[in-house]
Design a protein around this motif. Sequence first.
Motif, PDB file in Angstrom:
ATOM      1  N   LEU A   1       0.865  -1.241  -0.005  1.00 27.79           N
ATOM      2  CA  LEU A   1      -0.157  -0.104   0.179  1.00 27.79           C
ATOM      3  C   LEU A   1       0.727   1.120  -0.174  1.00 27.79           C
ATOM      4  CD1 LEU A   1      -2.330  -0.772   2.600  1.00 27.79           C
ATOM      5  CD2 LEU A   1      -3.310  -1.567   0.433  1.00 27.79           C
ATOM      6  N   ASP A   2       2.039   1.266   0.660  1.00 30.32           N
ATOM      7  CA  ASP A   2       3.255   2.492   0.586  1.00 30.32           C
ATOM      8  C   ASP A   2       3.719   2.699  -0.396  1.00 30.32           C
ATOM      9  OD1 ASP A   2       4.255   4.608   1.139  1.00 30.32           O
ATOM     10  OD2 ASP A   2       5.002   3.631   3.787  1.00 30.32           O
TER      11      ASP A   2
ATOM     12  N   ASP B   1      15.500   6.207  -3.803  1.00 31.70           N
ATOM     13  CA  ASP B   1      16.209   6.896  -2.275  1.00 31.70           C
ATOM     14  C   ASP B   1      14.969   7.471  -1.581  1.00 31.70           C
ATOM     15  OD1 ASP B   1      17.028   8.656  -0.369  1.00 31.70           O
ATOM     16  OD2 ASP B   1      17.100  10.595  -1.096  1.00 31.70           O
ATOM     17  N   GLY B   2      13.818   7.127  -2.500  1.00 32.12           N
ATOM     18  CA  GLY B   2      12.673   7.617  -1.619  1.00 32.12           C
ATOM     19  C   GLY B   2      11.802   6.392  -1.488  1.00 32.12           C
ATOM     20  N   SER B   3      12.518   5.096  -1.752  1.00 35.09           N
ATOM     21  CA  SER B   3      12.103   3.395  -1.689  1.00 35.09           C
ATOM     22  C   SER B   3      12.617   3.172  -0.599  1.00 35.09           C
ATOM     23  CB  SER B   3      12.412   2.838  -2.691  1.00 35.09           C
ATOM     24  OG  SER B   3      11.554   2.713  -4.131  1.00 35.09           O
ATOM     25  N   MET B   4      14.188   3.120  -0.376  1.00 36.88           N
ATOM     26  CA  MET B   4      14.606   2.971   1.319  1.00 36.88           C
ATOM     27  C   MET B   4      13.941   3.911   2.293  1.00 36.88           C
ATOM     28  SD  MET B   4      17.407   1.060   0.179  1.00 36.88           S
ATOM     29  CE  MET B   4      18.499   1.570   1.353  1.00 36.88           C
ATOM     30  N   GLU B   5      13.668   5.195   2.332  1.00 41.28           N
ATOM     31  CA  GLU B   5      12.767   5.779   3.004  1.00 41.28           C
ATOM     32  C   GLU B   5      11.755   4.792   3.773  1.00 41.28           C
ATOM     33  OE1 GLU B   5      12.633   9.804   1.971  1.00 41.28           O
ATOM     34  OE2 GLU B   5      14.419  10.667   2.434  1.00 41.28           O
ATOM     35  N   ARG B   6      10.752   5.049   2.797  1.00 37.94           N
ATOM     36  CA  ARG B   6       9.379   4.084   2.781  1.00 37.94           C
ATOM     37  C   ARG B   6       9.887   2.696   3.361  1.00 37.94           C
ATOM     38  NH1 ARG B   6       7.115   7.739   4.262  1.00 37.94           N
ATOM     39  NH2 ARG B   6       5.790   6.793   4.269  1.00 37.94           N
ATOM     40  N   PHE B   7      10.720   1.715   3.093  1.00 42.54           N
ATOM     41  CA  PHE B   7      11.220   0.824   3.708  1.00 42.54           C
ATOM     42  C   PHE B   7      11.389   1.495   5.428  1.00 42.54           C
ATOM     43  CE2 PHE B   7      11.792  -1.832  -0.144  1.00 42.54           C
ATOM     44  CZ  PHE B   7      11.005  -2.579   0.070  1.00 42.54           C
TER      45      PHE B   7
ATOM     46  N   TYR C   1      10.419   3.612   7.094  1.00 46.13           N
ATOM     47  CA  TYR C   1       8.802   4.321   7.361  1.00 46.13           C
ATOM     48  C   TYR C   1       8.520   3.117   7.800  1.00 46.13           C
ATOM     49  CZ  TYR C   1       4.929   6.523   8.010  1.00 46.13           C
ATOM     50  OH  TYR C   1       3.133   6.267   8.505  1.00 46.13           O
ATOM     51  N   GLU C   2       8.212   2.733   7.133  1.00 50.22           N
ATOM     52  CA  GLU C   2       7.749   1.006   7.573  1.00 50.22           C
ATOM     53  C   GLU C   2       7.757  -0.292   7.939  1.00 50.22           C
ATOM     54  OE1 GLU C   2       4.167   0.756   7.204  1.00 50.22           O
ATOM     55  OE2 GLU C   2       3.932   1.903   5.305  1.00 50.22           O
ATOM     56  N   PHE C   3       9.227  -0.501   8.665  1.00 48.69           N
ATOM     57  CA  PHE C   3      10.088  -1.157   9.572  1.00 48.69           C
ATOM     58  C   PHE C   3       9.508  -0.647  10.991  1.00 48.69           C
ATOM     59  CE2 PHE C   3      13.377  -2.498   6.318  1.00 48.69           C
ATOM     60  CZ  PHE C   3      11.891  -3.914   5.450  1.00 48.69           C
ATOM     61  N   LYS C   4      10.341   1.218  10.802  1.00 50.40           N
ATOM     62  CA  LYS C   4      10.122   1.690  12.411  1.00 50.40           C
ATOM     63  C   LYS C   4       8.652   1.494  12.831  1.00 50.40           C
ATOM     64  CE  LYS C   4      13.864   4.445  12.485  1.00 50.40           C
ATOM     65  NZ  LYS C   4      14.096   5.801  11.955  1.00 50.40           N
ATOM     66  N   ARG C   5       7.501   1.585  11.849  1.00 50.10           N
ATOM     67  CA  ARG C   5       6.112   1.732  12.035  1.00 50.10           C
ATOM     68  C   ARG C   5       5.766   0.313  12.823  1.00 50.10           C
ATOM     69  NH1 ARG C   5       0.286   2.261   9.855  1.00 50.10           N
ATOM     70  NH2 ARG C   5       1.188   1.628   7.732  1.00 50.10           N
ATOM     71  N   ILE C   6       6.099  -0.864  12.035  1.00 49.12           N
ATOM     72  CA  ILE C   6       5.760  -2.185  12.518  1.00 49.12           C
ATOM     73  C   ILE C   6       5.993  -2.366  13.959  1.00 49.12           C
ATOM     74  CG2 ILE C   6       7.254  -3.590  11.891  1.00 49.12           C
ATOM     75  CD1 ILE C   6       3.520  -4.389  11.897  1.00 49.12           C
ATOM     76  N   SER C   7       6.964  -1.568  14.617  1.00 48.53           N
ATOM     77  CA  SER C   7       7.820  -1.721  15.413  1.00 48.53           C
ATOM     78  C   SER C   7       7.559  -1.290  16.537  1.00 48.53           C
ATOM     79  CB  SER C   7       9.776  -2.261  15.146  1.00 48.53           C
ATOM     80  OG  SER C   7       9.525  -2.599  14.706  1.00 48.53           O
ATOM     81  N   ASP C   8       7.121   0.431  16.574  1.00 52.54           N
ATOM     82  CA  ASP C   8       7.085   1.082  17.584  1.00 52.54           C
ATOM     83  C   ASP C   8       5.490   0.984  17.568  1.00 52.54           C
ATOM     84  OD1 ASP C   8       9.767   1.519  17.612  1.00 52.54           O
ATOM     85  OD2 ASP C   8       9.891   3.516  15.899  1.00 52.54           O
ATOM     86  N   GLU C   9       4.856   1.105  17.024  1.00 51.22           N
ATOM     87  CA  GLU C   9       3.605   1.756  16.880  1.00 51.22           C
ATOM     88  C   GLU C   9       2.737  -0.220  16.691  1.00 51.22           C
ATOM     89  OE1 GLU C   9       1.705   3.833  14.178  1.00 51.22           O
ATOM     90  OE2 GLU C   9       3.245   5.346  14.131  1.00 51.22           O
ATOM     91  N   PRO C  10       1.234  -0.268  17.832  1.00 46.40           N
ATOM     92  CA  PRO C  10       0.871  -1.411  17.732  1.00 46.40           C
ATOM     93  C   PRO C  10      -0.187  -1.125  16.722  1.00 46.40           C
ATOM     94  CG  PRO C  10       0.675  -0.517  20.037  1.00 46.40           C
ATOM     95  CD  PRO C  10       1.403   0.736  19.196  1.00 46.40           C
ATOM     96  N   VAL C  11      -0.498  -2.372  16.040  1.00 47.40           N
ATOM     97  CA  VAL C  11      -1.162  -2.842  15.056  1.00 47.40           C
ATOM     98  C   VAL C  11      -3.026  -2.741  15.309  1.00 47.40           C
ATOM     99  CG1 VAL C  11      -1.609  -5.048  15.259  1.00 47.40           C
ATOM    100  CG2 VAL C  11      -1.979  -4.096  13.231  1.00 47.40           C
ATOM    101  N   LEU C  12      -4.226  -1.315  14.795  1.00 49.14           N
ATOM    102  CA  LEU C  12      -4.860  -1.385  14.889  1.00 49.14           C
ATOM    103  C   LEU C  12      -5.808  -2.344  14.337  1.00 49.14           C
ATOM    104  CD1 LEU C  12      -5.668   1.693  12.829  1.00 49.14           C
ATOM    105  CD2 LEU C  12      -4.978   1.614  15.224  1.00 49.14           C
TER     106      LEU C  12
END
Length: 497
Positions: free
Chosen positions: A339-340, A376-382, A384-395
């Motif tokens: 999706l990202d 560059d943008g793709s590395m940033e998005r990877f 970002y999603e790696f941090k999000r799955i680790s740092d934020e509880p899934v809905l």
Amino acid sequence: MKTADGSLGVLFRAVFTLAFCAALAGPGARQARGQDRSTPAGKIERLNRAPVNKEVLRVQLPRPTITKLKNGLTVVLLEDHKLPTVAFTMWIRPGQLGDPGDLPGLASFTASMLREGTAHRTSAQIAEEADALGATLNANSAFGAGYTAVTASGLINDSEHLLDLMSDIVLHPSFPAGELIQYKQREQAALDQRLGNPGFLAQQAFRRVLYGEAPLSVASPTKESVEKVTAEDLRRFHDQHYRPGNTLLGVTGDFKTEEIRALVEKYLAAWAGEAEQPVSLPGSFTPQPTRITLVDRPASVQTFIIAGNRAIRRTDPDYYALTVMNQVLGGGPQARLFLDLREEHSYTYGAYSRFAAENYAGDWNSSAAVRTSVTDGSMERFIYEFKRISDEPVLPGELEDARRAIVAGFALSLERPAELLNNILEVQLLALPADYWDKYPDRISAVSAADLQAAAKKYVDLAHMQWVCVGDRKQIQNVLAKYGTVTVIDAEGRPQN
């Protein structure tokens, strides 16, 4: 197939319901996920969604008849009377893990040559007999797998002829010199094609980075191994490893157990050879600091990115949480990476993640082929999603979608006899409990948001992430240097200055 209460219809209704739930978790879930909102009671309300059945699938897989012949061959027999067919599946350890270090691909060469002639039949005769029966007869030894697979399938009335053919190629291959020359020519051409494929180059380099000199580091034969392999090498590998003590034979189809067991004994009871000790693989490893390996592919218009690390064995308690985490992050077009990187940013046709867990620790990785200009943008998005799955509880809704998609896929697989048989063989190969698959839906459904986040923190570890990027060095090396130390190699794995 019957459910625990003995009702076939209940299972079919459950499969349909869960498949429908999985569909709801597909591409359309992106819109719905963006419309989650908290109700006054603090619950998540899913807008534009059809109601779903909240019950977990309950099944009891049919119990096969499992016997061991006097020669050590383990035989798994599963009656299935839906169609007048039969399928034989033979798993012979250790597969590619038994390759000698100086001949990568030997297990694959041996398996591929089984059909090319035996002591009793030529290659042409084997092909003609299989075609006349309308049957399939195949053998392969995949890289990264701990066994060689030999399969045969056809009509139940041809069972004896099929088993005759199958046993002949497994027990009596002759590895004719003329057929080997032709095979090596085909394999060299196929290898040249693979070396031009950025996805293959990425996987090859990724395995080398993760596993070093261990057997799991090998993703392909080399030009040198294809050139130097001889018929004697094939015979030696066959004689060493093709033993009944190393082998599982599964049979499913429209037969009576006693009759098919007698047939198996007729053709395979004289086969001799005790089980070997399992291939020794490291039980643990020391995580390495993050590094980036750049495989230079001059003039490439894409960058193929893989990021990941070593993970777990199948029997690890984290298996279920990692399965659900992987589904949320990269398990398909409804997952976050897709999706990202595709839907939101149009960087790629698809971004996914996967993991392997056998009786050795496999790897977890995510990947995407992106336009060079958006590396560059793709590395940033990877990241970002790696941090999000680790740092934020899934809905809650996203977690429920992922769990239901996994269970629905499993439920649908129960209607495919060959896949059902493979599941049962896995239980034998990995020494899992007999009721492993009966409890699988409950264990997936029990994975909590906290379990998922703990698995992400453990395995989606940015401090130890191993990156492999295949692309044009001139265009992407400086971009990648923003994210860590870059080591450059060529397509053959040779370091570049």
